[in-house]
Design a protein around this motif. Structure first.
Motif, PDB file in Angstrom:
ATOM      1  N   ALA A 101       0.847  -1.208   0.000  1.00  0.00           N
ATOM      2  CA  ALA A 101       0.000   0.000   0.000  1.00  0.00           C
ATOM      3  C   ALA A 101       0.878   1.251   0.000  1.00  0.00           C
ATOM      4  O   ALA A 101       0.806   2.074   0.923  1.00  0.00           O
ATOM      5  CB  ALA A 101      -0.932  -0.012   1.205  1.00  0.00           C
ATOM      6  N   PRO A 102       1.682   1.442  -1.039  1.00  0.00           N
ATOM      7  CA  PRO A 102       2.593   2.593  -1.056  1.00  0.00           C
ATOM      8  C   PRO A 102       1.867   3.930  -1.077  1.00  0.00           C
ATOM      9  O   PRO A 102       2.383   4.923  -0.565  1.00  0.00           O
ATOM     10  CB  PRO A 102       3.417   2.378  -2.332  1.00  0.00           C
ATOM     11  CG  PRO A 102       2.555   1.528  -3.213  1.00  0.00           C
ATOM     12  CD  PRO A 102       1.827   0.624  -2.258  1.00  0.00           C
ATOM     13  N   GLY A 103       0.665   3.980  -1.659  1.00  0.00           N
ATOM     14  CA  GLY A 103      -0.076   5.228  -1.726  1.00  0.00           C
ATOM     15  C   GLY A 103      -0.516   5.725  -0.360  1.00  0.00           C
ATOM     16  O   GLY A 103      -0.735   6.924  -0.172  1.00  0.00           O
ATOM     17  N   VAL A 104      -0.652   4.827   0.604  1.00  0.00           N
ATOM     18  CA  VAL A 104      -1.006   5.213   1.971  1.00  0.00           C
ATOM     19  C   VAL A 104       0.250   5.516   2.778  1.00  0.00           C
ATOM     20  O   VAL A 104       0.412   6.601   3.338  1.00  0.00           O
ATOM     21  CB  VAL A 104      -1.825   4.098   2.656  1.00  0.00           C
ATOM     22  CG1 VAL A 104      -2.018   4.420   4.138  1.00  0.00           C
ATOM     23  CG2 VAL A 104      -3.177   3.930   1.984  1.00  0.00           C
ATOM     24  N   PHE A 105       1.181   4.558   2.822  1.00  0.00           N
ATOM     25  CA  PHE A 105       2.317   4.676   3.734  1.00  0.00           C
ATOM     26  C   PHE A 105       3.380   5.646   3.219  1.00  0.00           C
ATOM     27  O   PHE A 105       4.120   6.224   4.019  1.00  0.00           O
ATOM     28  CB  PHE A 105       2.905   3.291   4.000  1.00  0.00           C
ATOM     29  CG  PHE A 105       1.942   2.383   4.708  1.00  0.00           C
ATOM     30  CD1 PHE A 105       1.635   2.601   6.037  1.00  0.00           C
ATOM     31  CD2 PHE A 105       1.296   1.351   4.037  1.00  0.00           C
ATOM     32  CE1 PHE A 105       0.719   1.793   6.696  1.00  0.00           C
ATOM     33  CE2 PHE A 105       0.387   0.533   4.679  1.00  0.00           C
ATOM     34  CZ  PHE A 105       0.094   0.751   6.023  1.00  0.00           C
ATOM     35  N   GLY A 106       3.451   5.867   1.918  1.00  0.00           N
ATOM     36  CA  GLY A 106       4.395   6.851   1.412  1.00  0.00           C
ATOM     37  C   GLY A 106       4.009   8.268   1.779  1.00  0.00           C
ATOM     38  O   GLY A 106       4.853   9.170   1.790  1.00  0.00           O
ATOM     39  N   ASN A 107       2.739   8.490   2.108  1.00  0.00           N
ATOM     40  CA  ASN A 107       2.234   9.836   2.408  1.00  0.00           C
ATOM     41  C   ASN A 107       1.778   9.972   3.854  1.00  0.00           C
ATOM     42  O   ASN A 107       0.983  10.861   4.170  1.00  0.00           O
ATOM     43  CB  ASN A 107       1.071  10.163   1.463  1.00  0.00           C
ATOM     44  CG  ASN A 107       1.491  10.164   0.004  1.00  0.00           C
ATOM     45  OD1 ASN A 107       2.491  10.770  -0.343  1.00  0.00           O
ATOM     46  ND2 ASN A 107       0.732   9.480  -0.845  1.00  0.00           N
ATOM     47  N   LEU A 108       2.284   9.101   4.721  1.00  0.00           N
ATOM     48  CA  LEU A 108       1.794   9.054   6.092  1.00  0.00           C
ATOM     49  C   LEU A 108       2.755   9.771   7.042  1.00  0.00           C
ATOM     50  O   LEU A 108       3.840   9.269   7.336  1.00  0.00           O
ATOM     51  CB  LEU A 108       1.628   7.593   6.524  1.00  0.00           C
ATOM     52  CG  LEU A 108       0.860   7.340   7.821  1.00  0.00           C
ATOM     53  CD1 LEU A 108      -0.563   7.896   7.730  1.00  0.00           C
ATOM     54  CD2 LEU A 108       0.817   5.847   8.128  1.00  0.00           C
ATOM     55  N   PRO A 109       2.392  10.968   7.536  1.00  0.00           N
ATOM     56  CA  PRO A 109       3.254  11.670   8.495  1.00  0.00           C
ATOM     57  C   PRO A 109       3.465  10.830   9.755  1.00  0.00           C
ATOM     58  O   PRO A 109       2.513  10.260  10.298  1.00  0.00           O
ATOM     59  CB  PRO A 109       2.466  12.946   8.809  1.00  0.00           C
ATOM     60  CG  PRO A 109       1.580  13.154   7.613  1.00  0.00           C
ATOM     61  CD  PRO A 109       1.204  11.777   7.175  1.00  0.00           C
ATOM     62  N   GLY A 110       4.714  10.774  10.207  1.00  0.00           N
ATOM     63  CA  GLY A 110       5.067   9.967  11.367  1.00  0.00           C
ATOM     64  C   GLY A 110       5.964   8.808  11.017  1.00  0.00           C
ATOM     65  O   GLY A 110       6.594   8.212  11.892  1.00  0.00           O
ATOM     66  N   LEU A 111       6.044   8.444   9.719  1.00  0.00           N
ATOM     67  CA  LEU A 111       6.958   7.407   9.272  1.00  0.00           C
ATOM     68  C   LEU A 111       8.328   8.013   8.977  1.00  0.00           C
ATOM     69  O   LEU A 111       8.413   9.184   8.580  1.00  0.00           O
ATOM     70  CB  LEU A 111       6.433   6.725   8.002  1.00  0.00           C
ATOM     71  CG  LEU A 111       5.646   5.418   8.197  1.00  0.00           C
ATOM     72  CD1 LEU A 111       4.391   5.681   9.006  1.00  0.00           C
ATOM     73  CD2 LEU A 111       5.294   4.808   6.839  1.00  0.00           C
ATOM     74  N   PRO A 112       9.401   7.242   9.139  1.00  0.00           N
ATOM     75  CA  PRO A 112      10.722   7.732   8.732  1.00  0.00           C
ATOM     76  C   PRO A 112      10.714   8.118   7.254  1.00  0.00           C
ATOM     77  O   PRO A 112      10.049   7.484   6.434  1.00  0.00           O
ATOM     78  CB  PRO A 112      11.642   6.526   8.996  1.00  0.00           C
ATOM     79  CG  PRO A 112      10.926   5.714  10.028  1.00  0.00           C
ATOM     80  CD  PRO A 112       9.472   5.886   9.737  1.00  0.00           C
TER      81      PRO A 112
END
Length: 650
Positions: free
Chosen positions: A296-307
């Motif tokens: 799910a790159p479209g979610v996790f690539g744009n998720l503030p809080g991830l490195p």
């Protein structure tokens, strides 16, 4: 071509049976598609709403669309199989005729060649006999005329027989060549029909309705059940999204969340608390993280809080998929066309990270970071202004961010981090007069700033300065965002502000920033006009429109040049126009600066001062720092008198 093997092999009746089978599959897929469509009609939003309903309807739409495509492709493959059967029948007939003709011609050639050999010998002997008679060497007596005539006649007859045999040989050879040509044509026609069938079968295979394993169906059922539980929890959307992340397994993410534009949009608009995201992500194994980024790159690539390294990994997966997509909009294509230049590093060995990549919204949203954002000494977010979104100005705004990176680095900041933020719907010249775009973009920007702080706090190496610089309408948006953050940033620098919306930001003191700076070049007529026309407050009182209001509370610095090494700004835009030797003139309010004289151009006083203030080095500012509060108060008094003086009496 030889006829050692059959040029058109195959059994027509077997292909006919295959044709019927393909068409039967097409009909079955059509029935499935119609059934899914009927189910969708009965499960509208009035009947069932929420995340679970959306996921289930999306699954049904996938089944419907896949079945319809599979039906079409199998029908086309059936048509191709029928064409192949017809071609096989015709070409096998032609090939059979060619084979019989070739066999007959080859036999005739053998006979003709044997006759040629025999007749060639006879003709030669007769010619020798005639020559002997004519010379008298055949005997002592002189040959009679009748005898000589008869010899010559036999030689002529032998010559004609030889010529006839030659013509028969040529005819047989031509018939053999004609047979071969017929065989070649039959084989070519056969091969074309076979290739067309292969192409259609490949298309049918690609368009086939994908099957689902038992494990996938189990994950889908359990995932939808969890979505339903989240829907009725009564929490905010952001909290519900966090619950969704915590509850879904990677397999459930794959079948429920991945590739779902509606859910991706939901996470973009309502990102979970970045501190909660960082804590959750920190508790996952490296293998689970990698799976989620991949599925799910479209979610996790744009998720503030991830490195930022993880976000970069996911977003580059999305970028690679987008580059292979043949069905992009013009706006999406415009963004992709600018990515190569945006990925150019500001200096050798400086990492470039894709912080955000969102093509599923209109217009597309992007953020590109320069430097190792997980380990840099300080992070500066650069918010763009009017008509400077990703589709229009990714190149120009990324150049501005790279210039700022170099300017910060030149002030002894060894590892700067600078992010070109284009994650909101930048307004056009009409929309800039309203705060709608700013209000809609501010929550996303606030989430990114909070995510920056959470990422460094959880994943290390600890808190570092976070600063914001914004240009033009970007200051309107960023000022609203800084009332929404949990994080208190170090510095906010307003450049050529298009005005602050005092209905949402009544005072600069309400901003979650320790230090606030502002600048506007004297030749820039557009910024103060925009603030006045929109009814927003100009934070630079020395350039504010005499009819408008000003808002104090910042420290201002010069962008007019130092008269020595640092160049003045002569227009409104961030980057000057290449090749231009002067600004665009008063009729456009000096919107376009000349080359090298934009606010973020290298060697300008403006960029030097932006770099100094965003790195916590006010002592490196070129020129004076002036508190604007008293100047703004005086401007507002003058503006009030101006309004009274020129008021229209009814």
């Amino acid at each position: 071509m030889t006829f050692d093997s059959d040029p058109t092999p195959g059994r027509v009746e077997a292909v006919v049976a295959w044709t019927e089978n393909l068409r039967a599959h097409a009909e079955r897929y059509k029935t499935r598609g119609n059934a899914a469509n009927e189910a969708l009609a009965q499960l509208g939003e009035r009947q069932w709403s929420g995340l679970a309903a959306d996921a289930f309807r999306r699954r049904l739409r996938t089944v419907r669309d896949g079945a319809q495509t599979a039906s079409t492709r199998h029908g086309e493959a059936g048509d191709a199989a029928q064409s192949w059967a017809e071609a096989m029948h015709a070409t096998q007939y032609d090939a059979h005729r060619a084979l019989l003709a070739a066999e007959e011609a080859q036999n005739d050639i053998a006979v003709a060649e044997a006759a040629m050999r025999a007749l060639t010998g006879d003709h030669a002997a007769l010619l020798d006999a005639v020559a002997a008679l004519e010379s008298g060497s055949a005997g002592s007596s002189v040959p009679a005329g009748a005898e000589l005539y008869a010899a010559r006649q036999r030689a002529e007859e032998a010559r004609e027989d030889l010529l006839l045999a030659g013509r028969r040989l040529e005819d047989a050879q031509q018939r053999l060549e004609d047979a071969r040509a017929l065989g070649r044509r039959a084989k070519e026609q056969y091969d074309r029909a076979e290739a067309d069938l292969a192409r259609r079968l490949e298309a049918a295979h690609r368009g086939a309705l994908p099957g689902s394993t038992t494990a996938e169906l189990t994950s889908f059922r359990s995932g939808v059940g969890k979505l339903g539980a989240i829907d009725v929890s009564g929490k905010s959307v952001a909290t519900a999204n966090m619950n969704l992340l915590r509850r879904l397994t990677p397999d459930e993410v794959k079948v429920v969340l991945a590739g779902n534009p509606a859910l991706q949009r939901r996470f973009w608009d309502n990102p979970p608390d970045p501190e909660a995201v960082a804590g959750w992500w920190n508790g996952l194994t490296a293998e689970t993280r990698a799976t989620l980024l991949r599925t799910a790159p479209g979610v996790f690539g744009n998720l503030p809080g991830l490195p930022y390294a993880d976000r970069d990994t996911a977003n580059r997966i999305s970028l690679a998929k987008a580059l292979k997509n043949a069905n992009l909009t013009d706006d999406q294509k415009a963004v992709l066309a600018q990515m190569e230049r945006a990925f150019e590093a500001p200096a050798d060995n400086v990492p470039v990270q894709l912080v955000a990549f969102n093509l599923f919204m209109s217009p597309p949203r992007v953020a590109v970071g320069y430097g190792d954002l997980d380990a840099c000494d300080n992070t500066t977010w650069c918010a763009s202004g009017m008509m400077s979104g990703a589709k229009d100005s990714l190149n120009g705004w990324s150049d501005a961010a790279k210039n700022l990176w170099n300017a910060q680095n030149s002030l002894n900041v060894e590892r700067p981090g600078v992010i070109a933020f284009l994650e909101y719907d930048n307004p056009d010249p009409v929309g800039v007069n309203f705060s709608d775009s700013a209000k809609s973009g501010a929550p996303r920007f606030a989430a990114e700033l909070d995510g920056n702080a959470a990422t460094r706090a959880v994943f290390g190496p600890g808190r570092t300065p976070i600063t914001v610089t914004a240009h033009s309408y970007g200051t309107t948006m960023a000022s609203i965002a800084l009332t929404l953050t949990k994080t208190r940033i170090d510095t906010f620098v307003m450049v050529a502000s298009a005005g602050i919306d005092t209905s949402l930001v009544p005072s600069l003191s309400v901003l979650h920033a320790d230090h606030i700076y502002t600048t506007a070049a004297t030749p820039d007529r557009l910024a103060p006009l925009g603030a006045f026309v929109s009814g927003r407050a100009e934070p630079n009182p020395t350039v504010a429109d005499p009819r408008g209001i000003s808002l104090g509370g910042a420290e201002s610095f010069s962008s007019d040049g130092d008269g020595q090494d640092l160049e003045p700004v002569d227009g409104h835009d961030a980057i000057g126009k290449t090749g231009a030797t002067s600004n665009s003139g008063p009729w456009t309010f000096n919107t376009v600066p000349s080359e090298g004289h934009g606010y973020f151009d290298l060697r300008t006083q403006s960029l030097r001062n932006i770099a100094a203030t965003t790195t916590g080095q006010p002592d490196q500012v070129s020129g004076r720092l002036t508190h604007t509060t008293a100047l703004a108060d005086q401007h507002n008094k003058d503006a009030a008198r101006y309004a009274t003086q020129f008021a229209v009496t009814p």
